[in-house]
Design a protein around this motif. Structure first.
Motif, PDB file in Angstrom:
ATOM      1  N   GLY A  80       0.816  -1.209   0.000  1.00  0.00           N
ATOM      2  CA  GLY A  80       0.000   0.000   0.000  1.00  0.00           C
ATOM      3  C   GLY A  80       0.851   1.260   0.000  1.00  0.00           C
ATOM      4  O   GLY A  80       0.552   2.229  -0.710  1.00  0.00           O
ATOM      5  N   LEU A  81       1.938   1.259   0.782  1.00  0.00           N
ATOM      6  CA  LEU A  81       2.829   2.423   0.809  1.00  0.00           C
ATOM      7  C   LEU A  81       3.541   2.617  -0.519  1.00  0.00           C
ATOM      8  O   LEU A  81       3.709   3.751  -0.990  1.00  0.00           O
ATOM      9  N   ALA A  82       3.982   1.521  -1.144  1.00  0.00           N
ATOM     10  CA  ALA A  82       4.645   1.637  -2.441  1.00  0.00           C
ATOM     11  C   ALA A  82       3.703   2.241  -3.473  1.00  0.00           C
ATOM     12  O   ALA A  82       4.115   3.062  -4.309  1.00  0.00           O
ATOM     13  N   PHE A  83       2.431   1.857  -3.419  1.00  0.00           N
ATOM     14  CA  PHE A  83       1.437   2.431  -4.334  1.00  0.00           C
ATOM     15  C   PHE A  83       1.261   3.927  -4.063  1.00  0.00           C
ATOM     16  O   PHE A  83       1.236   4.743  -4.997  1.00  0.00           O
ATOM     17  N   MET A  84       1.152   4.307  -2.793  1.00  0.00           N
ATOM     18  CA  MET A  84       0.974   5.715  -2.451  1.00  0.00           C
ATOM     19  C   MET A  84       2.200   6.530  -2.834  1.00  0.00           C
ATOM     20  O   MET A  84       2.089   7.598  -3.445  1.00  0.00           O
TER      21      MET A  84
ATOM     22  N   ILE B  96      -4.645   0.116   4.834  1.00  0.00           N
ATOM     23  CA  ILE B  96      -4.233   1.418   5.364  1.00  0.00           C
ATOM     24  C   ILE B  96      -5.441   2.347   5.349  1.00  0.00           C
ATOM     25  O   ILE B  96      -6.153   2.436   4.352  1.00  0.00           O
ATOM     26  N   SER B  97      -5.670   3.047   6.456  1.00  0.00           N
ATOM     27  CA  SER B  97      -6.814   3.957   6.542  1.00  0.00           C
ATOM     28  C   SER B  97      -6.358   5.341   6.977  1.00  0.00           C
ATOM     29  O   SER B  97      -5.177   5.581   7.230  1.00  0.00           O
TER      30      SER B  97
ATOM     31  N   ALA C  10      10.593   8.232   3.064  1.00  0.00           N
ATOM     32  CA  ALA C  10      11.288   7.476   4.115  1.00  0.00           C
ATOM     33  C   ALA C  10      10.609   7.616   5.472  1.00  0.00           C
ATOM     34  O   ALA C  10      10.777   6.746   6.337  1.00  0.00           O
ATOM     35  N   ILE C  11       9.831   8.685   5.691  1.00  0.00           N
ATOM     36  CA  ILE C  11       9.172   8.822   6.997  1.00  0.00           C
ATOM     37  C   ILE C  11       8.103   7.748   7.176  1.00  0.00           C
ATOM     38  O   ILE C  11       7.897   7.237   8.277  1.00  0.00           O
ATOM     39  N   ASP C  12       7.411   7.403   6.088  1.00  0.00           N
ATOM     40  CA  ASP C  12       6.416   6.328   6.168  1.00  0.00           C
ATOM     41  C   ASP C  12       7.096   4.973   6.328  1.00  0.00           C
ATOM     42  O   ASP C  12       6.571   4.081   7.003  1.00  0.00           O
ATOM     43  N   VAL C  13       8.256   4.816   5.690  1.00  0.00           N
ATOM     44  CA  VAL C  13       8.986   3.551   5.801  1.00  0.00           C
ATOM     45  C   VAL C  13       9.448   3.332   7.237  1.00  0.00           C
ATOM     46  O   VAL C  13       9.367   2.215   7.772  1.00  0.00           O
ATOM     47  N   TRP C  14       9.936   4.396   7.883  1.00  0.00           N
ATOM     48  CA  TRP C  14      10.332   4.270   9.286  1.00  0.00           C
ATOM     49  C   TRP C  14       9.139   3.817  10.135  1.00  0.00           C
ATOM     50  O   TRP C  14       9.251   2.914  10.956  1.00  0.00           O
ATOM     51  N   SER C  15       7.997   4.459   9.940  1.00  0.00           N
ATOM     52  CA  SER C  15       6.800   4.095  10.708  1.00  0.00           C
ATOM     53  C   SER C  15       6.430   2.640  10.470  1.00  0.00           C
ATOM     54  O   SER C  15       6.036   1.924  11.402  1.00  0.00           O
ATOM     55  N   ALA C  16       6.558   2.184   9.213  1.00  0.00           N
ATOM     56  CA  ALA C  16       6.264   0.789   8.903  1.00  0.00           C
ATOM     57  C   ALA C  16       7.228  -0.134   9.641  1.00  0.00           C
ATOM     58  O   ALA C  16       6.834  -1.208  10.128  1.00  0.00           O
ATOM     59  N   GLY C  17       8.503   0.273   9.753  1.00  0.00           N
ATOM     60  CA  GLY C  17       9.465  -0.530  10.493  1.00  0.00           C
ATOM     61  C   GLY C  17       9.116  -0.615  11.969  1.00  0.00           C
ATOM     62  O   GLY C  17       9.240  -1.678  12.596  1.00  0.00           O
ATOM     63  N   ALA C  18       8.656   0.504  12.543  1.00  0.00           N
ATOM     64  CA  ALA C  18       8.242   0.499  13.951  1.00  0.00           C
ATOM     65  C   ALA C  18       7.029  -0.410  14.148  1.00  0.00           C
ATOM     66  O   ALA C  18       6.923  -1.117  15.165  1.00  0.00           O
ATOM     67  N   VAL C  19       6.111  -0.408  13.190  1.00  0.00           N
ATOM     68  CA  VAL C  19       4.952  -1.304  13.256  1.00  0.00           C
ATOM     69  C   VAL C  19       5.414  -2.757  13.155  1.00  0.00           C
ATOM     70  O   VAL C  19       4.917  -3.633  13.874  1.00  0.00           O
ATOM     71  N   PHE C  20       6.365  -3.020  12.269  1.00  0.00           N
ATOM     72  CA  PHE C  20       6.906  -4.368  12.101  1.00  0.00           C
ATOM     73  C   PHE C  20       7.465  -4.888  13.425  1.00  0.00           C
ATOM     74  O   PHE C  20       7.151  -6.001  13.865  1.00  0.00           O
ATOM     75  N   ALA C  21       8.302  -4.077  14.075  1.00  0.00           N
ATOM     76  CA  ALA C  21       8.878  -4.490  15.356  1.00  0.00           C
ATOM     77  C   ALA C  21       7.794  -4.764  16.385  1.00  0.00           C
ATOM     78  O   ALA C  21       7.888  -5.711  17.178  1.00  0.00           O
TER      79      ALA C  21
END
Length: 510
Positions: A164-168, A193-194, A283-294
């Motif tokens: 979803g992030l890659a599409f956005m 994603i909402s 990259a800010i969304d990618v960081w957030s995704a990493g925090a969600v992953f952890a």
């Protein structure tokens, strides 16, 4: 009197002649401006009926900033909702009075719960399992509590989030508020994603407006470190946060629209499609995704909520490690002088052993985590590249044929750039109305319908239903959360959570 009470009962109120209101899905309070309502669509699924979620946005024109935010959310929801990993917009209701309306109704696919509640349910299941084993009752106790969380499920969630992030990002859109509370899962544990309320489109090429790109977005536990670098670390600088509002610990800044002055870019810096005077990039969304992953791997927030800026940066560096780039303290030319001096004064951090932090996770999983949570955004993997990581080899074939990114029309976002005039709110009212009517025409829902006054939402007690009982929204997950020790703080250590199977479980037979 009796007639008035019957009319005000939520299950007696209808929207657009088809949606029967049942109850609120949000925790109601007097300042709520966008309650989410459970409703029954009598015409959904080819007339057989279906449950939906209706977001009722009230006091739409209380401020210019809010009116723009809602128009922006409308445009993103309409244009991006066709992707299977983003929330699907079912309908938009035409306001009951087109000239004086102060709120709108957005109809979405009903999801079971948000990821925050789902993770809490998984922790409750793991605790029940661990308790049963400790009491020598054997395995299987957790299954009576709720749905467990497995390594394969975490892998699917992360693939759906990054897709979803890659599409956005490929469409030139930053979400800016990725956190478990804004990631919804359905009955089959598919993630979407909402909440596009804080999203921004890449439509600027020259001057930028500071109020559009503030660092005060996304809860601090999920905020990329580069968004802190502009802060002035003078002793008198305030660093207050608001109380948590999620079923699990998550803290947001008290003023999501606050403005922190930007630092001019470094001379000779490479041009960016994103704001030249801010730290913003995908990259800010990618960081957030990493925090969600952890967080999905342990059921615990990676960075504790409510930390002051200095402590938060130390926590991030101790986890991720000090970047190897010699100029990392400069933050690409964006670090304030006091921030740069502070970062230079810190010791070298080697970073935590991810295998030790996340027992049972594969080497590929911890490697992806390192790439998503790199302190320097220049070292962080993109969402599109992350999808090609070997960690996803076992699930990638389940997601073939995902839509490619789309090109947004810059004219659709001209309202972002024009100078506000005396009648700006009137213009925004007309643009919101046009957006709703264009959506209805494209989707064959007719030019309009019988709406209802959103102002009444704050006065009506949304409880009860006359519809046939069935599990709806997050009821089963919430029961698991409320009935166990997690929310009371008396939790079982992560290493003893037997039912959180962090390794890959075998794929189900075809």
């Amino acid at each position: 009197m009796a007639a008035t009470e019957a009319r005000d009962r939520p299950y007696a109120r209808m929207l657009d002649g088809r949606y029967q209101l049942i109850r609120s899905l949000s925790q109601m309070h007097e300042n709520m401006q966008a309650p989410v309502l459970l409703a029954y669509d009598h015409l959904g699924k080819d007339g057989t009926g279906m449950y939906v979620a209706i977001k009722g946005i009230v006091d739409l024109f209380a401020s210019l900033a809010k009116a723009k935010r809602i128009l922006r959310e409308l445009k993103f929801s309409v244009r991006l909702s066709g992707h299977p990993d983003l929330m699907y917009l079912e309908n938009l209701l035409v306001p009951w009075d087109e000239s004086t309306f102060t709120g709108i109704f957005m109809v979405f696919k009903l999801m079971r719960c948000d990821l925050s509640t789902r993770l809490a349910e998984g922790v409750a299941v793991a605790q029940a399992e661990a308790y049963g084993i400790a009491q020598q009752k054997g395995k299987g106790c957790g299954q009576k509590v709720g749905k467990p969380i497995t390594g394969r499920l975490v892998k699917r969630w992360m693939f759906e989030l990054l897709t979803g992030l890659a599409f956005m990002h490929g469409s030139g859109v930053l979400h800016r508020d990725i956190k478990p509370a804004n990631l919804l899962v359905d009955e089959e544990d598919r993630l979407r994603i909402s909440d596009m309320g804080l999203a921004r489109a890449d439509i600027r090429r020259e001057e930028d407006f500071a109020y559009m790109w503030t660092s005060h977005v996304v809860s601090r536990s999920y905020r990329a470190p580069e968004l802190f670098l502009r802060r002035d670390l003078a002793p008198e600088a305030s660093d207050h946060v608001s109380p948590p509002s999620s079923p699990r610990p998550a803290v947001s800044d008290a003023s999501p629209s606050s403005v922190v002055p930007d630092v001019p870019p470094r001379p000779g810096a490479a041009p960016s499609a994103y704001p030249p005077f801010s730290s913003y990039s995908p990259a800010i969304d990618v960081w957030s995704a990493g925090a969600v992953f952890a967080e999905t791997l342990t059921g615990r927030v990676l960075i504790p909520a409510g930390l002051p800026v200095k402590e938060q940066l130390r926590a991030v560096l101790s986890f991720s490690g000090t970047p190897k780039r010699p100029d990392w303290c400069e933050g690409g030319g964006l670090s304030s002088p006091t921030m740069k001096r502070y970062l230079e004064s810190l010791p070298y951090y080697h970073g935590m052993d991810k295998q030790g932090c996340f027992p049972g996770v594969s080497v590929e999983g911890t490697d992806l985590l390192d790439q998503l949570l790199a302190f320097d955004p220049r070292d962080r993997v993109s969402a599109a590249d992350a999808l090609r990581h070997p960690y996803f080899n076992s699930v990638r074939n389940e997601y073939l044929g995902r839509p490619r990114p789309m090109a947004l029309n810059p004219k659709d976002f001209e309202f972002e750039l024009r100078e506000p005039s005396a009648d700006e709110l009137t213009k925004l009212r007309q643009e919101i109305l046009q957006e709703i009517k264009a959506f209805r025409k494209r989707n064959g829902k007719g030019p309009g319908g019988v709406g209802a006054s959103p102002q009444a939402l704050s006065r009506v007690s949304l409880a009860g239903t006359t519809l046939p009982p069935r599990p709806t929204h997050d009821e089963s997950a919430a029961k698991a959360v409320e009935s166990h020790q997690f929310l009371r703080g008396d939790s079982v250590p992560v290493e003893k959570m037997g039912s959180m199977q962090l390794g890959d479980d075998p794929p189900s037979p075809q």
